[in-house]
Design an enzyme around this catalytic site. Sequence first.
Site, mmCIF file in Angstrom:
data_model
loop_
_atom_site.group_PDB
_atom_site.id
_atom_site.type_symbol
_atom_site.label_atom_id
_atom_site.label_comp_id
_atom_site.label_asym_id
_atom_site.label_seq_id
_atom_site.Cartn_x
_atom_site.Cartn_y
_atom_site.Cartn_z
ATOM 1 N N SER A 116 0.652 -1.512 0.093
ATOM 2 C CA SER A 116 -0.176 -0.064 -0.382
ATOM 3 C C SER A 116 0.878 1.293 0.398
ATOM 4 C CB SER A 116 -0.986 -0.285 1.114
ATOM 5 O OG SER A 116 -1.996 -0.858 1.093
ATOM 6 N N LYS A 119 0.058 3.860 -2.860
ATOM 7 C CA LYS A 119 -1.021 4.530 -2.633
ATOM 8 C C LYS A 119 -0.904 6.090 -2.751
ATOM 9 C CE LYS A 119 -4.720 1.652 -0.454
ATOM 10 N NZ LYS A 119 -4.507 0.139 -0.008
ATOM 11 N N SER A 173 -5.634 2.812 5.013
ATOM 12 C CA SER A 173 -5.537 2.416 3.749
ATOM 13 C C SER A 173 -6.205 1.334 3.263
ATOM 14 C CB SER A 173 -3.789 1.371 4.148
ATOM 15 O OG SER A 173 -3.276 1.219 3.111
ATOM 16 N N LYS A 278 2.673 7.025 5.049
ATOM 17 C CA LYS A 278 2.348 5.708 4.634
ATOM 18 C C LYS A 278 2.312 4.434 4.869
ATOM 19 C CE LYS A 278 -1.374 4.466 2.240
ATOM 20 N NZ LYS A 278 -1.377 2.513 3.567
#
Length: 340
Positions: A116, A119, A173, A278
């Site tokens: 992720s 993202k 997420s 993140k």
Amino acid sequence: MTPLNRLVTRRFISLCVPVCIMALMSISSFAADGEKARKPANSSKASQQAAKPAPKARKVAKAKPVDTRPSYGRVAGLHQSGDALDLRSSVALVIDQDTHEVLLRKNDQAVLPIASLTKLMTGLVISDANLPHSDMITITQEDVDTEKGSSSRLAVGSVLSRGDLLHLALMSSENRAAHALGRTYPGGLSAFVKAMNDRASGLGMSSTHYVEPTGLSSRNQSSATDLAVLVGAAYNVPLLRELSTSPGREVAVGRRTLQYNTTNRLVKSPNWDIGLQKTGYISEAGQCLVMQTKVSGRKLIMVFLDSAGKLSRIADAERVRRWVETNQARHVVASVNSAG
């Protein structure tokens, strides 16, 4: 029988009969009491319980199968690399954001799935497009994960604004949110993925490749060196800084209000000053974390890939922070041999 004998007999009978009756009554009462004594104390309750049907056996929820496949980094032997801080991540990179000085490196050229962390590029491309954040987008069957079969709280048919989808994708997420952002991009999903790869190329991320906007695919790959560049680019967008470091958010979905929270516990820690972050995880990538943060007055970019556990990536970040605070004056550089 003489009159005298008859008189004695009558008196004898008149005295004996009441005594016999009383004796018989006592014997009957004693027998009745004995019958009571022989009965169980809770005979009525026992009979009621016996009449009740046996309780149904409890259903035991089946544990979800745990994916025990080794990560790409473990298969490649990257976890055999040692480092001065004994990190649990097989890949790590810490650089000074302003001077680009490398403070720590470990297998920073290795190209691995990034889960992720993808993202961040999704958010960057959406930001570049200047699409209205107020536009309402419906979650469709196309947004359901068929790659890993992961669940989502955004049911098919849910309607959210583009701004809310971006917030959930970066903070929590949310995979369906990220996919919906790519699907509704001008030109559709294929155009969005092309924009992701073009943006990476424009930033000089030569080891990076994307195939979809969520990170669920192991074919989304990059290196720690490239990801440090991405973190720097995303940090330059105030909205991405704000949304990625948000601790939580309530979102109205139809008649429900859903509470979402950050996937990075360090965001809420008073010991950290985080400007952008993140997290990511799929079995092929291991546990991943990227951050822009300030330590001892220095702006740092930290990248941790393929960590052994969810808490280990946090522990690695804590080790680096303490190490930087301790060695700030000496500008010590920790390194191991990089793997390509």
